[in-house]
Design a protein around this motif. Structure first.
Motif: not given
Length: 241
Positions: A39, A50-57, A59
């Protein structure tokens, strides 16, 4: 690569005498530091927490635990310069967490390693981290001289897990056994299991102290699943009986 010392490489038998152990999640408890360091690295490259991009990466990082970290960043950022910057930031962040006392041995891990060594087996510690990070972990634990050999992807030509290269490098460099079926591989991730299977190891043991659960370890080739690496010496003894 840490060089062999005080190892009798002529002692080859038909026993399971080469033990290749993963570090983080298997012999070393890091309490999720990989995700924290990722992170920090991702934020430095402009990935909004907290962004969708962060969450996808994140994962993807979880799914590929055990893989060479530079390979993970190459996939995530698609650009060598960005991947190298992310990897450097990751190593720095992880190193700071390690220096802050945020890691410890998995309970029973050192005793298991000492027992295996006492039985005349050669133990190797391997990791998907870069050498600088691996050395920081070894120093923090006081494990610099614990085993015969430590390996990171760069020591095996640059390819980390799920390729078998580090296991095969351990086989070639130690000369501890006559064939790959006398090798034992243990780890906490699906990539550890794939690496062991692809190397031809006789035992590929998953442990439940790290990233992946029993089902995932089994699906990726685990011959056995253990509560922790502390159970490995008994498993080997039973296999040889």
């Amino acid at each position: 690569m840490k060089k062999l010392s005080n190892t009798d490489t002529s002692n080859t038998t038909d026993k399971l005498n080469l033990i290749v152990l993963d570090m983080a999640g298997t012999t070393v408890a890091d309490g999720g530091l990989v995700e924290q360091a990722f992170s920090a690295a991702a934020e430095r490259l402009g990935v909004e927490p907290g962004s969708a991009d962060h969450a996808e990466k994140l994962d993807y990082v979880r799914a590929t635990m055990g893989e060479s970290k530079i390979s993970v960043f190459r996939h995530l950022f698609g650009d060598e310069d960005k991947a190298q910057r992310a990897n450097t930031a990751f190593e720095e962040a992880y190193g700071e967490l390690v220096d802050g006392g945020r890691i410890a041995p998995v309970p029973g891990a050192r005793d298991a390693i000492e027992r295996l060594k006492g039985e005349g087996r050669t133990v190797v510690l391997s990791t998907g981290f870069a050498r600088t990070t691996q050395d920081a972990i070894l120093a923090a634990l006081g494990w610099q001289d614990l085993v015969a050999l430590t390996l990171c992807p760069a020591d095996a030509g640059g390819r980390g897990r799920p390729y078998p290269d580090m296991v095969l490098a351990a086989f070639l460099r130690t000369g501890a056994v006559d064939g790959v079926r006398q090798v034992v591989v243990a780890g906490d991730t699906s990539y550890d299991m794939l690496s062991g299977v692809r190397s031809g190891a006789g035992i590929v043991a998953g442990v439940l102290t790290g990233a992946h659960d029993k089902d995932r370890l089994t699906r990726h080739g685990a011959t056995h699943v253990l509560g922790s690496v502390a159970e490995l010496p008994d498993l080997i003894a039973r296999a040889e009986a």
